[in-house]
Design a protein around this motif. Structure first.
Motif, short mmCIF file in Angstrom:
data_model
loop_
_atom_site.label_atom_id
_atom_site.label_comp_id
_atom_site.label_asym_id
_atom_site.label_seq_id
_atom_site.Cartn_x
_atom_site.Cartn_y
_atom_site.Cartn_z
N LEU A 1 35.89 37.41 -26.83
CA LEU A 1 36.08 37.69 -28.26
C LEU A 1 37.52 37.41 -28.68
CD1 LEU A 1 34.01 40.97 -28.61
CD2 LEU A 1 33.38 38.67 -29.33
N ARG A 2 38.49 37.76 -27.83
CA ARG A 2 39.89 37.50 -28.14
C ARG A 2 40.16 35.99 -28.20
NH1 ARG A 2 43.07 39.21 -23.56
NH2 ARG A 2 42.02 41.17 -23.93
N LYS B 1 38.75 34.63 -31.41
CA LYS B 1 39.64 35.00 -32.51
C LYS B 1 40.88 34.12 -32.53
CE LYS B 1 42.20 38.97 -34.28
NZ LYS B 1 42.56 40.36 -34.05
N TYR C 1 39.97 30.60 -33.79
CA TYR C 1 39.78 30.61 -35.24
C TYR C 1 41.13 30.68 -35.96
CZ TYR C 1 38.57 32.08 -39.91
OH TYR C 1 38.47 32.17 -41.27
N GLY C 2 42.04 31.54 -35.48
CA GLY C 2 43.35 31.68 -36.12
C GLY C 2 44.17 30.41 -36.05
N TYR D 1 47.82 35.42 -33.08
CA TYR D 1 46.72 34.53 -32.75
C TYR D 1 46.70 33.26 -33.59
CZ TYR D 1 45.04 38.36 -29.95
OH TYR D 1 44.92 39.35 -29.01
#
Length: 100
Positions: A7-8, A11, A14-15, A53
């Motif tokens: 999940l990290r 994220k 995406y960032g 991120y």
């Protein structure tokens, strides 16, 4: 359900994708020595306001199934073990066990 590492990583990816153009523009301005120091300093301050991120270095290749960070086959995004498991179960199209 993917674990926290996966999940990290999602994220972070995406960032980075969402802020890539702005980060590159600020980096270009901050590193351009022909510009006045005040403008370069302002661009550096803007770079510092981006979140953790949004940096491309936070993205790490991880297995999409198990979250392992080592032994990743990048074409499939899977670790060696998960790749072998899925290939033997016939879940990867075009991948067959070799025998000669």
């Amino acid at each position: 359900m993917p674990n926290a590492r996966v999940l990290r990583d999602i994220k972070a990816r995406y960032g980075v994708r969402a802020n890539e153009i702005a980060r590159r523009a600020y980096l270009f301005v901050a590193r351009n020595e022909t510009l006045p120091p005040q403008i370069r300093h302002h661009a550096q301050l803007q770079l510092n306001t981006f979140g953790r991120y949004t940096r491309p270095t936070t993205v790490k290749n991880r297995c999409r199934e198990s979250g392992k960070g080592r032994g990743i086959i990048s074409e499939f995004g899977l670790s060696r073990f998960q790749f072998r498991k899925k290939a033997l179960d016939g879940e990867l199209p075009g991948v067959h066990k070799a025998s000669w």
